[in-house]
Design an enzyme around this catalytic site. Structure first.
Site: not given
Length: 183
Positions: A15-16
């Protein structure tokens, strides 16, 4: 052993990259963690290009493969083994969510392991199978993590490096499933 033998790297996407970078940098034996982009069709990219391509993909205006936000984990294999890093990878995000983590949605937030050697691929597949069993026993669906050769890696802009260290109250949508990797 010379300096290069004391260093190895693996590229993960959870993800991030901000939260992933912070979590992996806390592991003993990890020498550095660098935020970047990888796995897309273009040889080079920037944060704005990743965001623009994701928007174009959602609007049906492109079929180009976007880069994922990733981290390059540089570690000393004498101090921490790759299996330990992969266990942390699996436990520190939800690998069943597809193109998202938390509030971050898009193919650029997909779960990935990009390997450089066949033994890394084999270990990624073995650890995925073991973690899938634990997830299934706890009611989770199939792991969607992409396991592929490293392609088109680009270091992220300087303001993304060590972001949560520089901005301790910054957003991190990273949350694991709470399911532990089996012993």
């Amino acid at each position: 052993m010379n300096e290069t033998q004391n260093r190895a790297s693996i590229v993960f996407g959870m993800g991030c990259f901000w939260g992933a970078e912070k979590r992996m940098s806390e592991i003993s034996g990890v020498l550095d963690v660098e935020s970047g982009y990888a796995g897309g069709d273009s040889a080079s990219t920037s944060y704005q290009e990743v965001l623009s391509l994701e928007k174009a993909l959602h609007m049906g205006m492109s079929d180009e493969r976007n880069h994922a936000e990733v981290i390059k984990v540089i570690y000393d294999p004498r101090l921490v083994d790759l299996e330990t890093l992969m266990i942390h990878f699996w436990q520190n995000h939800d690998p069943t969510q597809g193109d998202r983590q938390g509030n971050d949605v898009g193919s650029n937030y997909r779960s990935v392991i990009y390997y450089q050697q066949e033994n890394e691929k084999a270990l990624a597949e073995i650890t995925r199978e073991r973690y899938q069993q634990a997830l299934s026993q706890n009611g989770y669906g199939a792991i969607t993590t992409e396991i592929a050769p490293l392609k088109n890696y680009n270091r992220a802009e300087e303001y993304h490096q060590d972001y949560l260290q520089k901005n301790p109250h910054g957003y991190c949508g990273l949350g694991g499933t709470g399911v532990l990797y089996p012993d």
